[in-house]
Design a protein around this motif. Structure first.
Motif, PDB file in Angstrom:
ATOM      1  N   LEU A 198       0.413  -1.680  -0.421  1.00  0.00           N
ATOM      2  CA  LEU A 198       0.332  -0.102  -0.015  1.00  0.00           C
ATOM      3  C   LEU A 198       0.415   1.150  -0.140  1.00  0.00           C
ATOM      4  O   LEU A 198       0.240   2.442  -0.601  1.00  0.00           O
ATOM      5  N   ARG A 199       1.602   1.256   0.882  1.00  0.00           N
ATOM      6  CA  ARG A 199       2.385   2.874   1.401  1.00  0.00           C
ATOM      7  C   ARG A 199       4.163   2.753  -0.183  1.00  0.00           C
ATOM      8  O   ARG A 199       4.226   3.395  -0.584  1.00  0.00           O
ATOM      9  N   GLY A 200       4.226   1.342  -0.410  1.00  0.00           N
ATOM     10  CA  GLY A 200       5.234   0.956  -1.457  1.00  0.00           C
ATOM     11  C   GLY A 200       4.817   1.509  -2.412  1.00  0.00           C
ATOM     12  O   GLY A 200       5.670   2.231  -3.534  1.00  0.00           O
ATOM     13  N   LEU A 201       3.042   1.821  -3.405  1.00  0.00           N
ATOM     14  CA  LEU A 201       3.198   1.876  -4.323  1.00  0.00           C
ATOM     15  C   LEU A 201       3.568   3.204  -4.793  1.00  0.00           C
ATOM     16  O   LEU A 201       3.629   4.099  -5.489  1.00  0.00           O
ATOM     17  N   HIS A 202       3.089   4.067  -3.885  1.00  0.00           N
ATOM     18  CA  HIS A 202       3.241   5.340  -3.644  1.00  0.00           C
ATOM     19  C   HIS A 202       4.539   6.015  -4.045  1.00  0.00           C
ATOM     20  O   HIS A 202       5.321   6.845  -4.093  1.00  0.00           O
ATOM     21  N   ARG A 203       5.368   5.133  -2.925  1.00  0.00           N
ATOM     22  CA  ARG A 203       6.768   5.930  -3.285  1.00  0.00           C
ATOM     23  C   ARG A 203       7.496   5.437  -4.208  1.00  0.00           C
ATOM     24  O   ARG A 203       8.550   5.427  -4.387  1.00  0.00           O
ATOM     25  N   LEU A 204       7.514   5.179  -4.428  1.00  0.00           N
ATOM     26  CA  LEU A 204       7.814   4.097  -6.319  1.00  0.00           C
ATOM     27  C   LEU A 204       6.968   5.493  -7.058  1.00  0.00           C
ATOM     28  O   LEU A 204       8.733   5.587  -7.718  1.00  0.00           O
ATOM     29  N   LEU A 205       6.286   5.711  -6.927  1.00  0.00           N
ATOM     30  CA  LEU A 205       5.792   7.020  -8.054  1.00  0.00           C
ATOM     31  C   LEU A 205       7.100   8.329  -7.622  1.00  0.00           C
ATOM     32  O   LEU A 205       7.330   9.315  -8.626  1.00  0.00           O
ATOM     33  N   LEU A 206       6.938   8.354  -6.099  1.00  0.00           N
ATOM     34  CA  LEU A 206       7.925   9.374  -5.768  1.00  0.00           C
ATOM     35  C   LEU A 206       8.913   8.891  -6.190  1.00  0.00           C
ATOM     36  O   LEU A 206       9.924  10.313  -6.693  1.00  0.00           O
ATOM     37  N   LEU A 207       9.928   7.824  -6.094  1.00  0.00           N
ATOM     38  CA  LEU A 207      11.211   7.858  -7.003  1.00  0.00           C
ATOM     39  C   LEU A 207      11.218   8.141  -8.471  1.00  0.00           C
ATOM     40  O   LEU A 207      12.458   8.060  -9.085  1.00  0.00           O
ATOM     41  N   ALA A 208      10.175   7.224  -8.998  1.00  0.00           N
ATOM     42  CA  ALA A 208       9.736   7.386 -10.769  1.00  0.00           C
ATOM     43  C   ALA A 208      10.367   9.145 -10.781  1.00  0.00           C
ATOM     44  O   ALA A 208      10.921   9.553 -11.879  1.00  0.00           O
ATOM     45  N   LEU A 209      10.328  10.126 -10.049  1.00  0.00           N
ATOM     46  CA  LEU A 209      10.787  11.380 -10.503  1.00  0.00           C
ATOM     47  C   LEU A 209      11.337  11.976  -9.995  1.00  0.00           C
ATOM     48  O   LEU A 209      12.127  13.158 -10.734  1.00  0.00           O
ATOM     49  N   PHE A 210      12.843  11.314  -9.825  1.00  0.00           N
ATOM     50  CA  PHE A 210      13.959  11.153  -9.697  1.00  0.00           C
ATOM     51  C   PHE A 210      15.120  10.800 -10.548  1.00  0.00           C
ATOM     52  O   PHE A 210      16.520  10.717 -10.456  1.00  0.00           O
ATOM     53  N   GLU A 211      14.578  10.165 -11.048  1.00  0.00           N
ATOM     54  CA  GLU A 211      15.172   8.906 -12.522  1.00  0.00           C
ATOM     55  C   GLU A 211      15.721   9.583 -13.481  1.00  0.00           C
ATOM     56  O   GLU A 211      14.826  10.837 -13.637  1.00  0.00           O
ATOM     57  N   ARG A 212      16.801   9.842 -13.660  1.00  0.00           N
ATOM     58  CA  ARG A 212      17.456  10.294 -14.890  1.00  0.00           C
ATOM     59  C   ARG A 212      18.871   9.017 -15.437  1.00  0.00           C
ATOM     60  O   ARG A 212      19.106   8.618 -15.602  1.00  0.00           O
ATOM     61  N   HIS A 213      18.111   9.281 -17.736  1.00  0.00           N
ATOM     62  CA  HIS A 213      19.020   8.751 -17.775  1.00  0.00           C
ATOM     63  C   HIS A 213      19.327   9.782 -18.777  1.00  0.00           C
ATOM     64  O   HIS A 213      19.485  10.389 -18.875  1.00  0.00           O
ATOM     65  N   PRO A 214      20.709   8.987 -19.170  1.00  0.00           N
ATOM     66  CA  PRO A 214      21.870   9.565 -20.003  1.00  0.00           C
ATOM     67  C   PRO A 214      21.826   9.431 -21.330  1.00  0.00           C
ATOM     68  O   PRO A 214      21.009   8.885 -22.252  1.00  0.00           O
ATOM     69  N   ALA A 215      21.752  10.744 -22.218  1.00  0.00           N
ATOM     70  CA  ALA A 215      22.320  10.958 -23.330  1.00  0.00           C
ATOM     71  C   ALA A 215      22.956   9.827 -24.011  1.00  0.00           C
ATOM     72  O   ALA A 215      24.600  10.016 -23.580  1.00  0.00           O
ATOM     73  N   PRO A 216      23.307  10.206 -25.092  1.00  0.00           N
ATOM     74  CA  PRO A 216      24.847   8.803 -26.154  1.00  0.00           C
ATOM     75  C   PRO A 216      25.810   9.542 -26.075  1.00  0.00           C
ATOM     76  O   PRO A 216      25.339  10.972 -26.099  1.00  0.00           O
ATOM     77  N   GLY A 217      26.911   9.215 -25.429  1.00  0.00           N
ATOM     78  CA  GLY A 217      27.848  10.282 -25.132  1.00  0.00           C
ATOM     79  C   GLY A 217      27.586  10.767 -23.816  1.00  0.00           C
ATOM     80  O   GLY A 217      29.048  11.798 -22.703  1.00  0.00           O
ATOM     81  N   GLN A 218      27.175  10.314 -22.338  1.00  0.00           N
ATOM     82  CA  GLN A 218      27.012  11.141 -21.355  1.00  0.00           C
ATOM     83  C   GLN A 218      27.631  10.240 -20.359  1.00  0.00           C
ATOM     84  O   GLN A 218      27.036   8.753 -20.277  1.00  0.00           O
ATOM     85  N   LEU A 219      27.551  10.371 -19.465  1.00  0.00           N
ATOM     86  CA  LEU A 219      28.403  10.172 -17.925  1.00  0.00           C
ATOM     87  C   LEU A 219      27.345  10.881 -17.049  1.00  0.00           C
ATOM     88  O   LEU A 219      27.568  12.038 -16.753  1.00  0.00           O
ATOM     89  N   VAL A 220      26.295  10.409 -16.331  1.00  0.00           N
ATOM     90  CA  VAL A 220      25.921  10.793 -15.513  1.00  0.00           C
ATOM     91  C   VAL A 220      26.489  10.483 -14.358  1.00  0.00           C
ATOM     92  O   VAL A 220      25.608   9.617 -13.488  1.00  0.00           O
ATOM     93  N   MET A 221      25.987  12.220 -13.978  1.00  0.00           N
ATOM     94  CA  MET A 221      26.791  11.640 -11.737  1.00  0.00           C
ATOM     95  C   MET A 221      25.679  11.859 -11.117  1.00  0.00           C
ATOM     96  O   MET A 221      24.532  13.082 -11.242  1.00  0.00           O
ATOM     97  N   ASP A 222      25.864  11.257  -9.755  1.00  0.00           N
ATOM     98  CA  ASP A 222      24.120  11.291  -9.127  1.00  0.00           C
ATOM     99  C   ASP A 222      24.860  11.678  -7.762  1.00  0.00           C
ATOM    100  O   ASP A 222      24.582  10.785  -6.210  1.00  0.00           O
ATOM    101  N   GLY A 223      25.465  12.949  -7.652  1.00  0.00           N
ATOM    102  CA  GLY A 223      25.880  13.031  -6.272  1.00  0.00           C
ATOM    103  C   GLY A 223      26.805  12.990  -5.818  1.00  0.00           C
ATOM    104  O   GLY A 223      27.677  12.039  -5.878  1.00  0.00           O
ATOM    105  N   ILE A 224      27.179  14.228  -4.330  1.00  0.00           N
ATOM    106  CA  ILE A 224      28.454  13.192  -3.810  1.00  0.00           C
ATOM    107  C   ILE A 224      27.888  14.283  -2.669  1.00  0.00           C
ATOM    108  O   ILE A 224      26.712  15.161  -1.661  1.00  0.00           O
TER     109      ILE A 224
END
Length: 211
Positions: free
Chosen positions: A99-125
């Motif tokens: 029940l609570r997990g589905l809501h959390r999955l929707l929130l986590l999806a907002l943070f997803e970032r996918h690299p374009a060709p030739g990019q390396l995506v850095m996930d913060g420090i």
């Protein structure tokens, strides 16, 4: 690579690839200290979030800073579809309930970032509070840049939220420039920030302040 980022009587900070075996919990604690405000609505409470992060780290998707053998900082990155923080949808549901997990999955999806060709995506420090402002973040960024070179990427991309001006200033000093800012006022009440700025740096360039 090393840096004398400490006071008298302590050794240098060194950088290595990958989270050391046995340091997963410490890595998760550092990550949560840096990003818990952002990730809190999706992963709170902390006593559940930190073990979840520790259990689902992709240890080979990080560069780490060590002081006297102890983990004091790390930076994650995405490569070949895997980032530092893992955990499948089913793992989230198992940890938090359906029940609570589905809501959390929707929130986590907002943070997803996918690299374009030739990019390396850095996930913060994430750096131990006692060592912030001593060049550890710069060391981590340059090691991520070295990974990008080895992987034949032409640029590094990252996102920084408007409530973290210190991180943005660091990225600017290390040669990152703003690509765009996406304003999300509808998320401010839910996630605590109202804008996300995308920055990038060409591989092979360095910041204005040399190490």
């Amino acid at each position: 690579m090393g840096l004398d980022a400490t006071g008298a009587g302590a050794g240098p900070v060194t950088v290595r690839r990958g989270v050391p075996a046995g340091a997963e919990r410490r890595a998760a604690e550092l990550y949560w200290d840096a990003f818990g405000r952002k990730l809190g609505p999706a992963l709170n409470p902390p006593d559940k979030a930190v073990p979840f992060l520790a259990a689902h780290l992709n240890a080979d998707r990080a560069v780490c800073a060590l002081l006297d053998g102890q983990l004091v900082g790390l930076a994650g990155y995405q490569l070949d579809g895997r980032a530092l923080t893992g955990g499948s949808a089913s793992a989230v549901l198992r940890a938090y309930g359906h029940l609570r997990g589905l809501h959390r999955l929707l929130l986590l999806a907002l943070f997803e970032r996918h690299p374009a060709p030739g990019q390396l995506v850095m996930d913060g420090i994430a750096v131990d509070p006692g060592l912030r402002g001593r060049g550890v973040g710069s060391l981590l960024i340059e090691e991520v840049a070295a990974v990008a070179v080895e992987q034949d990427r032409r640029e590094i991309r990252l996102d920084v939220i408007d409530t973290n001006p210190r991180a943005r200033a660091l990225y600017e000093r290390r040669g990152f420039t703003v690509v765009r800012t996406e304003r999300t006022p509808y998320l401010h009440g839910l996630l605590g920030f109202g804008a996300v700025t995308t920055m990038r740096r060409a591989v092979g360039t360095r910041g204005a302040t040399e190490l």
